[in-house]
Design a protein around this motif. Structure first.
Motif, PDB file in Angstrom:
ATOM      1  N   ALA A 104      -1.977   4.322  -0.198  1.00 46.28           N
ATOM      2  CA  ALA A 104      -2.159   5.061   1.044  1.00 46.28           C
ATOM      3  C   ALA A 104      -0.812   5.464   1.631  1.00 46.28           C
ATOM      4  N   ARG A 105       0.158   4.579   1.566  1.00 47.49           N
ATOM      5  CA  ARG A 105       1.487   4.894   2.091  1.00 47.49           C
ATOM      6  C   ARG A 105       2.115   6.054   1.323  1.00 47.49           C
ATOM      7  N   GLN A 106       1.951   6.059  -0.007  1.00 48.02           N
ATOM      8  CA  GLN A 106       2.492   7.151  -0.811  1.00 48.02           C
ATOM      9  C   GLN A 106       1.842   8.485  -0.445  1.00 48.02           C
ATOM     10  N   TYR A 107       0.525   8.489  -0.299  1.00 46.48           N
ATOM     11  CA  TYR A 107      -0.166   9.741  -0.024  1.00 46.48           C
ATOM     12  C   TYR A 107       0.132  10.252   1.380  1.00 46.48           C
ATOM     13  N   VAL A 108       0.260   9.353   2.340  1.00 51.85           N
ATOM     14  CA  VAL A 108       0.637   9.777   3.686  1.00 51.85           C
ATOM     15  C   VAL A 108       2.041  10.381   3.674  1.00 51.85           C
ATOM     16  N   ARG A 148       7.741  11.737   1.074  1.00 52.02           N
ATOM     17  CA  ARG A 148       7.873  11.656  -0.366  1.00 52.02           C
ATOM     18  C   ARG A 148       7.308  12.903  -1.016  1.00 52.02           C
ATOM     19  N   GLU A 149       8.015  13.445  -1.979  1.00 52.89           N
ATOM     20  CA  GLU A 149       7.487  14.542  -2.761  1.00 52.89           C
ATOM     21  C   GLU A 149       6.555  13.979  -3.838  1.00 52.89           C
ATOM     22  N   ASN A 150       5.484  14.719  -4.120  1.00 55.29           N
ATOM     23  CA  ASN A 150       4.472  14.224  -5.062  1.00 55.29           C
ATOM     24  C   ASN A 150       4.937  14.451  -6.493  1.00 55.29           C
ATOM     25  N   VAL A 151       5.558  13.446  -7.096  1.00 56.17           N
ATOM     26  CA  VAL A 151       6.135  13.575  -8.424  1.00 56.17           C
ATOM     27  C   VAL A 151       5.453  12.638  -9.419  1.00 56.17           C
ATOM     28  N   HIS A 152       5.522  11.327  -9.190  1.00 55.81           N
ATOM     29  CA  HIS A 152       4.945  10.390 -10.156  1.00 55.81           C
ATOM     30  C   HIS A 152       4.737   9.031  -9.490  1.00 55.81           C
ATOM     31  N   GLY A 153       3.975   8.175 -10.170  1.00 58.05           N
ATOM     32  CA  GLY A 153       3.730   6.830  -9.675  1.00 58.05           C
ATOM     33  C   GLY A 153       2.824   6.077 -10.634  1.00 58.05           C
ATOM     34  N   THR A 154       2.423   4.877 -10.235  1.00 55.32           N
ATOM     35  CA  THR A 154       1.516   4.034 -11.016  1.00 55.32           C
ATOM     36  C   THR A 154       0.473   3.442 -10.081  1.00 55.32           C
ATOM     37  N   THR A 155      -0.769   3.462 -10.516  1.00 51.15           N
ATOM     38  CA  THR A 155      -1.859   2.974  -9.671  1.00 51.15           C
ATOM     39  C   THR A 155      -2.783   2.069 -10.467  1.00 51.15           C
ATOM     40  N   GLY A 163     -13.678  -2.248 -15.292  1.00 48.82           N
ATOM     41  CA  GLY A 163     -12.753  -3.256 -14.787  1.00 48.82           C
ATOM     42  C   GLY A 163     -11.395  -2.676 -14.413  1.00 48.82           C
ATOM     43  N   GLY A 164     -10.398  -3.554 -14.361  1.00 50.64           N
ATOM     44  CA  GLY A 164      -9.069  -3.147 -13.944  1.00 50.64           C
ATOM     45  C   GLY A 164      -8.402  -2.241 -14.967  1.00 50.64           C
ATOM     46  N   ILE A 165      -7.822  -1.153 -14.485  1.00 49.84           N
ATOM     47  CA  ILE A 165      -7.135  -0.214 -15.366  1.00 49.84           C
ATOM     48  C   ILE A 165      -5.930   0.357 -14.622  1.00 49.84           C
ATOM     49  N   THR A 166      -4.745   0.184 -15.195  1.00 49.53           N
ATOM     50  CA  THR A 166      -3.511   0.668 -14.589  1.00 49.53           C
ATOM     51  C   THR A 166      -3.119   1.983 -15.242  1.00 49.53           C
ATOM     52  N   LEU A 167      -2.944   3.018 -14.418  1.00 49.36           N
ATOM     53  CA  LEU A 167      -2.638   4.352 -14.928  1.00 49.36           C
ATOM     54  C   LEU A 167      -1.370   4.888 -14.275  1.00 49.36           C
ATOM     55  N   ASP A 168      -0.533   5.522 -15.080  1.00 50.23           N
ATOM     56  CA  ASP A 168       0.597   6.274 -14.554  1.00 50.23           C
ATOM     57  C   ASP A 168       0.100   7.657 -14.145  1.00 50.23           C
ATOM     58  N   TRP A 169       0.712   8.220 -13.111  1.00 55.84           N
ATOM     59  CA  TRP A 169       0.343   9.581 -12.728  1.00 55.84           C
ATOM     60  C   TRP A 169       1.591  10.423 -12.513  1.00 55.84           C
ATOM     61  N   ASP A 170       1.480  11.680 -12.912  1.00 53.76           N
ATOM     62  CA  ASP A 170       2.547  12.659 -12.750  1.00 53.76           C
ATOM     63  C   ASP A 170       1.940  13.945 -12.209  1.00 53.76           C
TER      64      ASP A 170
END
Length: 224
Positions: A104-108, A148-155, A163-170
């Motif tokens: 939420a902090r990243q998207y805000v 923050r500019e919307n470039v990349h992250g991990t969620t 179940g739990g799944i960790t994905l990188d996003w760009d």
């Protein structure tokens, strides 16, 4: 203030200064946001979740795997298909994202960066105003003034089926000034997360897809 955003904050200040000097009548970035037909075709051959987001993080288009991971945007009126609004106004978002606070902090912070270019844009004013009224959590994070500019992250997602799944996003810019961005979720091949993403795709493909395809076809028929 977070160290990762120092460069973004500097650009944000320059953007605010330019916006302050811009004549009130000039609104160069208020044209309707459209997704090129070629991008819509690309979405449906991607073997990974891929929504397209507008300048204020509205969901403009998506592929079946994005729907499988995040839910069907067509279930909401077009005005409510906004990633920030969903994060703060739908309880399911907190269940899907165990790291909700960080996401939420990243998207805000991304929304604040977008608002800087045209602070009195009607969509920006409506979105920020509505969330400020209805969400104490949004008011708290908006008051941080992170940018923050919307470039990349991990969620990390906690999906009810796999179940739990960790994905990188760009994010990848699309044509326009500013144009929408293609948000692509990926994971390292051969990992547990890759296996769960493949399982999600398999489960989704075996369902009765007639209603869902109808909605997707409607989206593709919109003008590019």
């Amino acid at each position: 203030m977070a160290a990762w955003s120092s460069g973004d904050e500097r650009r944000h200040l320059f953007d605010l200064a330019r916006a302050a000097r811009r004549p009130v009548r000039a609104h160069p970035h208020r044209s309707a946001e459209r997704v090129p037909e070629s991008t819509r075709r690309l979405l449906h051959v991607l073997a990974t979740p891929g929504p397209v987001l507008g300048r204020h993080l509205d969901v403009l288009a998506w592929n079946p795997l994005a729907e499988a991971l995040l839910g069907d945007p067509a279930d909401r009126p077009p005005a409510d298909r906004n990633t920030v609004s969903v994060l703060f106004r739908e309880p399911e978002a907190r269940m899907l994202c165990p790291g909700w606070e960080n996401m939420a902090r990243q998207y805000v912070a991304m929304l604040r960066a977008a608002v800087a270019d045209d602070p009195d844009h009607p969509r920006a004013m409506a979105l920020v105003g509505e969330l400020s009224i209805h969400s104490a959590a949004f008011r708290r994070l908006w008051a941080r003034h992170d940018v923050r500019e919307n470039v990349h992250g991990t969620t990390l997602f906690q999906h009810p089926e796999v179940g739990g799944i960790t994905l990188d996003w760009d994010t990848y810019p699309l044509p326009g000034d500013p144009g929408p961005v293609l948000l692509v979720f990926t994971t390292e091949p051969g990992t547990t997360d890759a296996g769960r993403l493949q399982l999600l795709a398999s489960l989704w493909a075996t369902r009765d897809t007639a209603p869902r395809r109808s909605a997707a076809d409607e989206i593709r028929r919109q003008p590019a």
